[in-house]
Design a protein around this motif. Structure first.
Motif, PDB file in Angstrom:
ATOM      1  N   VAL A   1       0.838  -1.198   0.000  1.00 37.30           N
ATOM      2  CA  VAL A   1       0.000   0.000   0.000  1.00 37.30           C
ATOM      3  C   VAL A   1       0.875   1.249   0.000  1.00 37.30           C
ATOM      4  O   VAL A   1       1.835   1.356   0.754  1.00 37.30           O
ATOM      5  CB  VAL A   1      -0.933   0.016   1.228  1.00 37.30           C
TER       6      VAL A   1
ATOM      7  N   THR B   1       0.784   5.302   0.590  1.00 40.71           N
ATOM      8  CA  THR B   1      -0.014   6.381   1.159  1.00 40.71           C
ATOM      9  C   THR B   1       0.039   7.585   0.224  1.00 40.71           C
ATOM     10  O   THR B   1       1.120   7.993  -0.198  1.00 40.71           O
ATOM     11  CB  THR B   1       0.550   6.778   2.541  1.00 40.71           C
TER      12      THR B   1
ATOM     13  N   THR C   1       0.044  11.421  -1.153  1.00 37.91           N
ATOM     14  CA  THR C   1       0.563  12.673  -0.625  1.00 37.91           C
ATOM     15  C   THR C   1      -0.607  13.585  -0.274  1.00 37.91           C
ATOM     16  O   THR C   1      -1.758  13.304  -0.616  1.00 37.91           O
ATOM     17  CB  THR C   1       1.449  13.379  -1.667  1.00 37.91           C
ATOM     18  N   ARG C   2      -0.318  14.685   0.399  1.00 39.39           N
ATOM     19  CA  ARG C   2      -1.377  15.612   0.803  1.00 39.39           C
ATOM     20  C   ARG C   2      -2.119  16.182  -0.408  1.00 39.39           C
ATOM     21  O   ARG C   2      -3.345  16.260  -0.416  1.00 39.39           O
ATOM     22  CB  ARG C   2      -0.787  16.736   1.649  1.00 39.39           C
TER      23      ARG C   2
ATOM     24  N   LEU D   1      -4.352  13.549  -1.903  1.00 35.60           N
ATOM     25  CA  LEU D   1      -5.511  13.336  -1.044  1.00 35.60           C
ATOM     26  C   LEU D   1      -6.546  14.441  -1.228  1.00 35.60           C
ATOM     27  O   LEU D   1      -7.750  14.174  -1.311  1.00 35.60           O
ATOM     28  CB  LEU D   1      -5.067  13.262   0.418  1.00 35.60           C
TER      29      LEU D   1
END
Length: 84
Positions: free
Chosen positions: A41, A43, A45-46, A49
């Motif tokens: 997985v 995650t 990035t800002r 998102l």
């Protein structure tokens, strides 16, 4: 890296003889596979998102407007057929 589900549940000899791994071995195998998948997985990035959130909100708004318009048109049709 990890076993495929077919290889994980049945090894070559066990599949022919009808043997299954005991419940604890199957649970341990499941946990190992889950951990292996979770390592894959990534995650977001800002900024990714925020972009994904905006896309979802716009899509939900468009679908909500479509359903509202459809409900209104069907309501008008029901009133036309059955009267006030």
């Amino acid at each position: 890296m990890s076993e495929s589900p077919a290889e994980a549940v049945h090894d070559g000899a066990g599949a022919r003889e009808g043997k299954r791994r005991n419940v604890f071995a199957r649970i341990a195998l499941f946990v190992r596979q889950v951990v292996g998948e979770l390592r894959k997985v990534v995650t977001p990035t800002r900024s990714e998102l925020i972009n994904y959130t905006i896309v979802v909100l716009v899509f939900v708004t468009v679908v909500m407007l479509f359903v509202t318009a459809l409900d209104y048109v069907i309501g008008l049709g029901v009133l036309a057929v059955f009267g006030d």
